[in-house]
Design a protein around this motif. Structure first.
Motif, short mmCIF file in Angstrom:
data_model
loop_
_atom_site.label_atom_id
_atom_site.label_comp_id
_atom_site.label_asym_id
_atom_site.label_seq_id
_atom_site.Cartn_x
_atom_site.Cartn_y
_atom_site.Cartn_z
N ASP A 112 42.37 38.32 39.37
CA ASP A 112 42.88 38.76 40.68
C ASP A 112 41.91 39.73 41.35
O ASP A 112 41.64 39.63 42.56
N PHE A 113 41.40 40.67 40.57
CA PHE A 113 40.54 41.71 41.14
C PHE A 113 39.21 41.13 41.62
O PHE A 113 38.72 41.47 42.70
N TYR A 114 38.62 40.25 40.82
CA TYR A 114 37.32 39.67 41.19
C TYR A 114 37.46 38.63 42.30
O TYR A 114 36.53 38.43 43.09
N ALA A 115 38.59 37.93 42.35
CA ALA A 115 38.80 36.97 43.45
C ALA A 115 38.71 37.69 44.79
O ALA A 115 38.16 37.15 45.76
N TYR A 116 39.22 38.91 44.83
CA TYR A 116 39.14 39.69 46.06
C TYR A 116 37.67 39.98 46.40
O TYR A 116 37.26 39.88 47.55
N GLY A 117 36.88 40.35 45.40
CA GLY A 117 35.48 40.66 45.64
C GLY A 117 34.70 39.46 46.19
O GLY A 117 33.88 39.61 47.10
N ILE A 118 34.97 38.28 45.64
CA ILE A 118 34.29 37.08 46.14
C ILE A 118 34.70 36.78 47.57
O ILE A 118 33.88 36.49 48.44
N THR A 166 48.29 40.19 44.81
CA THR A 166 47.31 39.12 44.98
C THR A 166 47.92 37.91 45.69
O THR A 166 47.30 37.33 46.59
N THR A 167 49.13 37.54 45.31
CA THR A 167 49.81 36.42 45.96
C THR A 167 50.04 36.72 47.44
O THR A 167 49.85 35.84 48.30
N CYS A 168 50.40 37.94 47.75
CA CYS A 168 50.64 38.32 49.15
C CYS A 168 49.36 38.25 49.98
O CYS A 168 49.39 37.91 51.17
N ILE A 169 48.21 38.57 49.37
CA ILE A 169 46.93 38.45 50.09
C ILE A 169 46.72 36.99 50.51
O ILE A 169 46.25 36.70 51.61
N GLY A 170 47.08 36.07 49.62
CA GLY A 170 46.93 34.65 49.93
C GLY A 170 47.83 34.19 51.07
O GLY A 170 47.58 33.13 51.66
N LEU A 171 48.86 34.97 51.38
CA LEU A 171 49.79 34.61 52.45
C LEU A 171 49.57 35.42 53.73
O LEU A 171 50.27 35.21 54.72
N LEU A 172 48.59 36.31 53.71
CA LEU A 172 48.42 37.27 54.81
C LEU A 172 47.88 36.60 56.08
O LEU A 172 46.90 35.86 56.03
N ILE A 189 43.87 29.64 48.27
CA ILE A 189 44.34 29.02 47.03
C ILE A 189 44.12 29.90 45.80
O ILE A 189 45.03 30.05 44.97
N PRO A 190 42.93 30.50 45.60
CA PRO A 190 42.75 31.36 44.41
C PRO A 190 43.78 32.49 44.32
O PRO A 190 44.20 32.87 43.22
N PHE A 191 44.19 33.03 45.46
CA PHE A 191 45.15 34.12 45.46
C PHE A 191 46.56 33.62 45.14
O PHE A 191 47.31 34.28 44.43
N LEU A 192 46.90 32.46 45.64
CA LEU A 192 48.24 31.91 45.39
C LEU A 192 48.39 31.45 43.94
O LEU A 192 49.49 31.47 43.38
#
Length: 471
Positions: free
Chosen positions: A30-36, A102-108, A193-196
């Protein structure tokens, strides 16, 4: 301990190690997905379209830093809880927090949809991520190392450390697969998708973590009601020097944000690498990290820790700066070799450092001490790394300053680790200063049970662990 008890203890240790690895893999994914996504997407999705690309990327990296700023808060909160109510409960809470954020970021919604509320909401969710991972790392290290067989704490702590490259690799592979999408589709919905996917991963992690057991040391403290009322005050009052040295040990592990988050943005936006091409370079380095990292724990367990640390860190002074010039050649195989070679030293160091720092604090404040040390460095160094690198690049137009900064990270870590080992002990097979204090306290408790007064001539103050200064 009879044979049956020994078998049961080894089984519990393996279970704790595997559970620690799987849990940290999910958290770091979750943390690294944000960085990418911060390097590739967020500058365009969550900020005004008319911003200069370099400025948009810098703002995106600042949202990344928000998570690092929040990590000490998580370290304090969950360090306190972990030292009061146990490691297991805190690890369940941090996993749920990370998964929900992380899931909420994918829906933002994007900036075009809700304006300035988009970056504000992104920062809020990133802060929640930071708080969660701030409490995660120390607990994962301890649930593995405290359940380890005698003298194997550093090796078992490496299970938790393996979650970082595994999570990073998993996140990078997902983004690599999505890079096959048309750019318009990737920017519109593909990056979400990675966040969801995090929602499904968290369910797996929860099932595993709910089956964990506390270590014998922690169970003893809770049973005897000897947990510290305010662990953070105890740490800051009696162990502040160890906290500062512990924080100083860790800059080298944050060079990963030089070679992944920053380098990904630099290579794709400045040097002309295709997104999928440079993601494959990073994937190769993460495979090398996953393989090489446990050997760091093995090395410090077999030889004098000071010698082991020097062997690991000194090559990084050359290899990490050289990596940037290898990438700058724009020759694929040179970039791969440069990044893989630069990965080996700091990954081996990372494999060992969790177990070493766990030895630096007594059981009753170990979660707080470990977490505060790690998150203090994350606050000052981790999130600032891609911001620093992008700022140097924007201001000078050259990669030289970034290369020099990456080498300085290794130098600071080497000096601080040697100073720390001088204070806590440098032989893995022997008890550290803090572990000896725990052993002395346990022996004293055996001679003087809680319902009895200390023997004649022995004051309560003298019964304190020997290395802790009287309050």
């Amino acid at each position: 301990m009879n044979a049956a008890q020994e078998v049961a203890a080894h089984k519990r240790a393996r279970k704790a190690g595997v559970a620690s690895f799987i849990g940290t893999t999910i958290e770091w994914y979750d943390f690294y997905a944000y960085g990418i996504a911060a390097a590739l997407v967020f500058g365009k999705v969550f900020f005004p379209a008319d911003l200069d690309p370099g400025t948009a990327t810098l703002l995106s990296f600042l949202t990344l830093w928000a998570g690092f700023i929040a990590r000490p808060i998580g370290g304090i909160i969950f360090g306190h809880l972990g030292d009061k109510i146990g490691r297991k409960t805190t690890l369940v809470i941090t996993l749920v927090m990370m998964g929900v954020a992380t899931t909420c970021i994918g829906l933002l919604p994007s900036y075009l949809q809700i304006g300035v509320w988009a970056p504000i909401s992104l920062v809020v969710l990133r802060v929640i991520q930071g708080i969660a991972v701030g409490g995660e790392w120390g607990g994962a290290i301890l649930i593995a190392s405290e359940n380890a067989p005698k003298g194997k704490g550093i090796m078992y702590a490496a299970f938790a450390q393996q979650g970082s490259p595994a999570g990073n690799l998993l996140a990078t592979l997902v983004f690599f697969g999505l890079s096959a999408l048309p750019v318009s589709d990737f920017m519109l919905w593909g990056w979400r998708i990675p966040f969801l996917l995090s929602a499904a991963l968290v369910i797996v992690g929860m099932v595993i973590r709910l089956k964990l057991e506390e270590s014998d040391d922690m169970q003893r403290l809770m049973k005897q009601k000897k947990t510290v009322k305010l662990p953070i005050l105890e740490v800051l009052r009696n162990h502040w020097q160890i906290v500062l040295l512990g924080a100083g040990v860790l800059p080298i592990i944050h060079v990963t944000y030089f070679k992944s988050t920053f380098a990904l943005s630099w290579a794709t936006k400045e040097l002309g690498y295709a997104q999928s091409t440079f993601l494959s370079v990073i994937i190769a380095s993460l495979v090398v990290q996953f393989i090489a990292q446990p050997f760091g724990a093995l090395l410090v367990s077999k030889i004098d820790m000071r010698k082991a640390v020097a062997l690991m860190v000194i090559p990084e002074l050359i290899l990490m700066p050289a990596m940037f010039f290898a990438v700058e050649t724009k020759v694929y195989w040179i970039a791969v070799v440069g990044m893989c070679l630069a990965t080996i030293p700091h990954s081996m160091f990372y494999g060992a450092v969790g177990g070493i720092l766990a030895r630096a604090f007594p059981t009753k404040v170990r979660y707080s001490g470990l977490s505060i040390s790690y998150q203090l460095c994350s606050l000052l160094v981790g999130g600032a790394t891609p911001v620093l690198a992008q700022g140097l690049l924007n201001s000078t137009g050259s990669i030289v300053g970034v290369a020099i900064a990456s080498g300085l990270y290794a130098l600071v870590s080497l000096v601080c680790m040697l100073l720390l080992l001088k204070r806590i002990g440098h032989t893995a097979s022997e008890l550290s200063t803090a572990e000896q204090a725990d052993a002395d306290e346990l022996a004293n408790d055996s001679l003087n049970p809680p319902d009895q007064s200390p023997s004649t001539g022995q004051s309560a103050r003298a019964a304190q662990p020997k290395w802790v200064s009287p309050a």
